[in-house]
Motif scaffolding. Structure first.
Motif, PDB file in Angstrom:
ATOM      1  N   LYS A 104       0.816  -1.212   0.000  1.00  0.00           N
ATOM      2  CA  LYS A 104       0.000   0.000   0.000  1.00  0.00           C
ATOM      3  C   LYS A 104       0.849   1.262   0.000  1.00  0.00           C
ATOM      4  CE  LYS A 104      -3.987   2.076   2.305  1.00  0.00           C
ATOM      5  NZ  LYS A 104      -4.976   1.938   3.414  1.00  0.00           N
ATOM      6  N   SER A 105       1.949   1.248   0.742  1.00  0.00           N
ATOM      7  CA  SER A 105       2.778   2.449   0.840  1.00  0.00           C
ATOM      8  C   SER A 105       3.437   2.794  -0.502  1.00  0.00           C
ATOM      9  CB  SER A 105       3.842   2.287   1.924  1.00  0.00           C
ATOM     10  OG  SER A 105       4.722   1.225   1.590  1.00  0.00           O
ATOM     11  N   GLN A 106       3.751   1.750  -1.273  1.00  0.00           N
ATOM     12  CA  GLN A 106       4.366   1.978  -2.585  1.00  0.00           C
ATOM     13  C   GLN A 106       3.358   1.876  -3.718  1.00  0.00           C
ATOM     14  OE1 GLN A 106       7.870  -0.444  -3.164  1.00  0.00           O
ATOM     15  NE2 GLN A 106       8.813   0.187  -1.238  1.00  0.00           N
ATOM     16  N   THR A 107       2.114   1.677  -3.391  1.00  0.00           N
ATOM     17  CA  THR A 107       1.021   1.504  -4.374  1.00  0.00           C
ATOM     18  C   THR A 107       1.465   0.570  -5.503  1.00  0.00           C
ATOM     19  OG1 THR A 107       1.609   3.525  -5.613  1.00  0.00           O
ATOM     20  CG2 THR A 107      -0.035   3.720  -3.853  1.00  0.00           C
ATOM     21  N   SER A 108       1.940  -0.597  -5.103  1.00  0.00           N
ATOM     22  CA  SER A 108       2.413  -1.566  -6.083  1.00  0.00           C
ATOM     23  C   SER A 108       1.747  -2.922  -5.874  1.00  0.00           C
ATOM     24  CB  SER A 108       3.931  -1.725  -5.998  1.00  0.00           C
ATOM     25  OG  SER A 108       4.309  -2.333  -4.772  1.00  0.00           O
ATOM     26  N   PHE A 109       1.781  -3.716  -6.921  1.00  0.00           N
ATOM     27  CA  PHE A 109       1.208  -5.078  -6.877  1.00  0.00           C
ATOM     28  C   PHE A 109       1.989  -5.907  -7.894  1.00  0.00           C
ATOM     29  CE2 PHE A 109      -1.721  -8.083  -5.450  1.00  0.00           C
ATOM     30  CZ  PHE A 109      -2.479  -8.656  -6.455  1.00  0.00           C
ATOM     31  N   HIS A 110       3.251  -6.143  -7.591  1.00  0.00           N
ATOM     32  CA  HIS A 110       4.141  -6.848  -8.527  1.00  0.00           C
ATOM     33  C   HIS A 110       3.848  -8.340  -8.552  1.00  0.00           C
ATOM     34  CE1 HIS A 110       5.975  -3.045  -8.711  1.00  0.00           C
ATOM     35  NE2 HIS A 110       6.909  -3.198  -7.795  1.00  0.00           N
ATOM     36  N   LEU A 111       3.985  -8.922  -9.722  1.00  0.00           N
ATOM     37  CA  LEU A 111       3.736 -10.358  -9.940  1.00  0.00           C
ATOM     38  C   LEU A 111       5.075 -11.071 -10.038  1.00  0.00           C
ATOM     39  CD1 LEU A 111       1.520 -12.551 -10.629  1.00  0.00           C
ATOM     40  CD2 LEU A 111       2.002 -12.029 -13.033  1.00  0.00           C
ATOM     41  N   ARG A 112       5.187 -12.213  -9.351  1.00  0.00           N
ATOM     42  CA  ARG A 112       6.448 -12.952  -9.352  1.00  0.00           C
ATOM     43  C   ARG A 112       6.198 -14.431  -9.544  1.00  0.00           C
ATOM     44  NH1 ARG A 112       6.750  -9.713  -4.602  1.00  0.00           N
ATOM     45  NH2 ARG A 112       8.125  -7.899  -4.869  1.00  0.00           N
ATOM     46  N   LYS A 113       7.212 -15.094 -10.107  1.00  0.00           N
ATOM     47  CA  LYS A 113       7.215 -16.549 -10.176  1.00  0.00           C
ATOM     48  C   LYS A 113       8.667 -16.995 -10.063  1.00  0.00           C
ATOM     49  CE  LYS A 113       5.306 -20.560 -12.511  1.00  0.00           C
ATOM     50  NZ  LYS A 113       4.498 -21.086 -13.644  1.00  0.00           N
ATOM     51  N   PRO A 114       8.963 -17.933  -9.173  1.00  0.00           N
ATOM     52  CA  PRO A 114      10.350 -18.319  -8.934  1.00  0.00           C
ATOM     53  C   PRO A 114      10.987 -19.114 -10.069  1.00  0.00           C
ATOM     54  CG  PRO A 114       8.867 -19.619  -7.564  1.00  0.00           C
ATOM     55  CD  PRO A 114       8.039 -18.570  -8.230  1.00  0.00           C
ATOM     56  N   SER A 115      10.157 -19.784 -10.879  1.00  0.00           N
ATOM     57  CA  SER A 115      10.706 -20.605 -11.965  1.00  0.00           C
ATOM     58  C   SER A 115       9.649 -20.706 -13.064  1.00  0.00           C
ATOM     59  CB  SER A 115      11.071 -22.002 -11.435  1.00  0.00           C
ATOM     60  OG  SER A 115      11.511 -22.838 -12.482  1.00  0.00           O
ATOM     61  N   VAL A 116       9.920 -20.085 -14.205  1.00  0.00           N
ATOM     62  CA  VAL A 116       8.893 -20.031 -15.253  1.00  0.00           C
ATOM     63  C   VAL A 116       9.032 -21.196 -16.230  1.00  0.00           C
ATOM     64  CG1 VAL A 116       8.569 -17.547 -15.120  1.00  0.00           C
ATOM     65  CG2 VAL A 116      10.335 -18.477 -16.653  1.00  0.00           C
ATOM     66  N   HIS A 117       7.897 -21.475 -16.907  1.00  0.00           N
ATOM     67  CA  HIS A 117       7.853 -22.527 -17.929  1.00  0.00           C
ATOM     68  C   HIS A 117       7.543 -21.906 -19.274  1.00  0.00           C
ATOM     69  CE1 HIS A 117       7.888 -25.446 -14.682  1.00  0.00           C
ATOM     70  NE2 HIS A 117       6.883 -24.808 -14.126  1.00  0.00           N
ATOM     71  N   ILE A 118       7.842 -22.643 -20.329  1.00  0.00           N
ATOM     72  CA  ILE A 118       7.526 -22.180 -21.687  1.00  0.00           C
ATOM     73  C   ILE A 118       6.054 -21.800 -21.780  1.00  0.00           C
ATOM     74  CG2 ILE A 118       7.405 -22.832 -24.118  1.00  0.00           C
ATOM     75  CD1 ILE A 118      10.235 -22.597 -23.327  1.00  0.00           C
ATOM     76  N   SER A 119       5.202 -22.583 -21.126  1.00  0.00           N
ATOM     77  CA  SER A 119       3.757 -22.371 -21.202  1.00  0.00           C
ATOM     78  C   SER A 119       3.298 -21.090 -20.519  1.00  0.00           C
ATOM     79  CB  SER A 119       3.016 -23.557 -20.581  1.00  0.00           C
ATOM     80  OG  SER A 119       3.394 -23.713 -19.224  1.00  0.00           O
ATOM     81  N   ASP A 120       4.174 -20.422 -19.785  1.00  0.00           N
ATOM     82  CA  ASP A 120       3.817 -19.143 -19.148  1.00  0.00           C
ATOM     83  C   ASP A 120       3.913 -17.984 -20.130  1.00  0.00           C
ATOM     84  OD1 ASP A 120       5.518 -20.184 -16.128  1.00  0.00           O
ATOM     85  OD2 ASP A 120       3.364 -20.235 -16.574  1.00  0.00           O
ATOM     86  N   THR A 121       4.401 -18.228 -21.325  1.00  0.00           N
ATOM     87  CA  THR A 121       4.475 -17.181 -22.348  1.00  0.00           C
ATOM     88  C   THR A 121       3.074 -16.669 -22.654  1.00  0.00           C
ATOM     89  OG1 THR A 121       6.485 -18.065 -23.358  1.00  0.00           O
ATOM     90  CG2 THR A 121       5.062 -16.696 -24.752  1.00  0.00           C
ATOM     91  N   ALA A 122       2.857 -15.375 -22.434  1.00  0.00           N
ATOM     92  CA  ALA A 122       1.535 -14.766 -22.598  1.00  0.00           C
ATOM     93  C   ALA A 122       1.652 -13.273 -22.296  1.00  0.00           C
ATOM     94  CB  ALA A 122       0.518 -15.405 -21.652  1.00  0.00           C
ATOM     95  N   GLU A 123       0.529 -12.572 -22.470  1.00  0.00           N
ATOM     96  CA  GLU A 123       0.435 -11.162 -22.088  1.00  0.00           C
ATOM     97  C   GLU A 123      -0.210 -11.118 -20.703  1.00  0.00           C
ATOM     98  OE1 GLU A 123       1.060  -8.709 -24.663  1.00  0.00           O
ATOM     99  OE2 GLU A 123       0.899  -6.995 -23.297  1.00  0.00           O
ATOM    100  N   TYR A 124       0.375 -10.313 -19.820  1.00  0.00           N
ATOM    101  CA  TYR A 124      -0.129 -10.212 -18.453  1.00  0.00           C
ATOM    102  C   TYR A 124      -0.594  -8.784 -18.203  1.00  0.00           C
ATOM    103  CZ  TYR A 124       1.832 -14.812 -17.640  1.00  0.00           C
ATOM    104  OH  TYR A 124       2.089 -16.161 -17.709  1.00  0.00           O
ATOM    105  N   PHE A 125      -1.795  -8.658 -17.646  1.00  0.00           N
ATOM    106  CA  PHE A 125      -2.383  -7.351 -17.372  1.00  0.00           C
ATOM    107  C   PHE A 125      -2.650  -7.203 -15.885  1.00  0.00           C
ATOM    108  CE2 PHE A 125      -3.106  -5.799 -21.610  1.00  0.00           C
ATOM    109  CZ  PHE A 125      -3.246  -6.946 -22.379  1.00  0.00           C
ATOM    110  N   CYS A 126      -2.214  -6.070 -15.355  1.00  0.00           N
ATOM    111  CA  CYS A 126      -2.547  -5.677 -13.993  1.00  0.00           C
ATOM    112  C   CYS A 126      -3.797  -4.798 -14.056  1.00  0.00           C
ATOM    113  CB  CYS A 126      -1.369  -4.907 -13.396  1.00  0.00           C
ATOM    114  SG  CYS A 126      -1.578  -4.372 -11.693  1.00  0.00           S
ATOM    115  N   ALA A 127      -4.684  -4.927 -13.104  1.00  0.00           N
ATOM    116  CA  ALA A 127      -5.922  -4.156 -13.126  1.00  0.00           C
ATOM    117  C   ALA A 127      -6.342  -3.773 -11.710  1.00  0.00           C
ATOM    118  CB  ALA A 127      -7.045  -4.947 -13.805  1.00  0.00           C
ATOM    119  N   VAL A 128      -7.092  -2.668 -11.618  1.00  0.00           N
ATOM    120  CA  VAL A 128      -7.658  -2.240 -10.348  1.00  0.00           C
ATOM    121  C   VAL A 128      -9.159  -2.093 -10.500  1.00  0.00           C
ATOM    122  CG1 VAL A 128      -5.568  -1.040  -9.652  1.00  0.00           C
ATOM    123  CG2 VAL A 128      -7.392   0.234 -10.777  1.00  0.00           C
ATOM    124  N   HIS A 129      -9.845  -2.219  -9.386  1.00  0.00           N
ATOM    125  CA  HIS A 129     -11.302  -2.104  -9.351  1.00  0.00           C
ATOM    126  C   HIS A 129     -11.636  -1.315  -8.094  1.00  0.00           C
ATOM    127  CE1 HIS A 129     -15.452  -3.382  -8.620  1.00  0.00           C
ATOM    128  NE2 HIS A 129     -15.512  -3.889  -9.827  1.00  0.00           N
TER     129      HIS A 129
END
Lengths: 113, 115
Positions: free
Chosen positions: A69-94
């Motif tokens: 909240k203090s940095q108004t951030s919502f970062h996405l992480r994954k420790p080990s990615v796979h080929i199948s994770d290839t895609a477009e990723y969208f962050c959104a607020v509501h």
């Protein structure tokens, strides 16, 4: 009004490497936070969401995101990615009192062998 | 259980024409939202329909209009098409449970090309 900034338009990584997709938001009111994934020629799929409670949320396929909240951030992480994770990723607020989702411009994650 | 469906999948129109896109919500859902996703950008909220009324609208001109039917399906109409209207149009449905947040489920989209 709210806005979402995804700091990287493209993130190339090698398979099994860790990855972080960055997201910052701006809002004058309380919001809920989301990450969506979009595979080629498909619609959006919800990856994970923060509504309340623990600031660390996880998906079933190994992704996690932390609400700061203090940095108004919502970062996405994954420790080990796979080929199948290839895609477009969208962050959104509501807005907690609204009806609409406000999206960032997306980050294309490309996982190379 | 069918998810959100949209028709047609692809559509090609010329400038000045009118177009109608259709959306059937996920079974049990009563609310439909429409988003426009231009190439290389994130989706932008057009409007939301609930109980056959437009409940909220984004920053889109009046050329964009919609309708919701008693069976909760919805149409998006765009008049006087411009080249800039070329985009993927996404429909999302949800169930209005008077909660602060009702999860939106997205359809595969309709790809509109304006020539």
């Amino acid at each position: 009004a709210q806005s979402v900034t995804q700091l990287d338009s493209q993130v190339p990584v090698f398979e099994e490497a860790p990855v972080e997709l960055r997201c910052n938001y701006s809002s004058s009111v309380s919001v809920y936070l989301f990450w969506y994934v979009q595979y080629p020629n498909q619609g959006l799929q919800l990856l994970l969401k923060y509504l309340s409670g623990s600031t660390l949320v996880e998906s079933i396929n190994g992704f996690e995101a932390e609400f700061n909240k203090s940095q108004t951030s919502f970062h996405l992480r994954k420790p080990s990615v796979h080929i199948s994770d290839t895609a477009e990723y969208f962050c959104a607020v509501h807005e907690t009192s609204g009806s609409r989702l406000t999206f960032g411009e997306g980050t294309q994650l490309t996982v190379n062998p | 259980d069918a998810g959100v469906t949209q028709s047609p999948t692809h559509l090609i129109k010329t400038r000045g024409q009118q177009v109608t896109l259709r959306c059937s919500p996920k079974s049990g859902h009563d609310t439909v939202s429409w988003y426009q996703q231009a190439l290389g950008q994130g989706p932008q909220f057009i409007f939301q329909y609930y109980e056959e009324e437009e409940r909220q609208r984004g920053n889109f001109p009046d050329r964009f209009s919609g309708h919701q039917f008693p069976n909760y399906s919805s149409e998006l109409n765009v008049n006087a098409l411009l080249l800039g209207d070329s985009a993927l149009y996404l429909c999302a449905s949800s169930l209005d449970r008077l909660a602060a947040y009702n999860e939106q489920f997205f359809g595969p989209g309709t790809r509109l090309t304006v020539l």
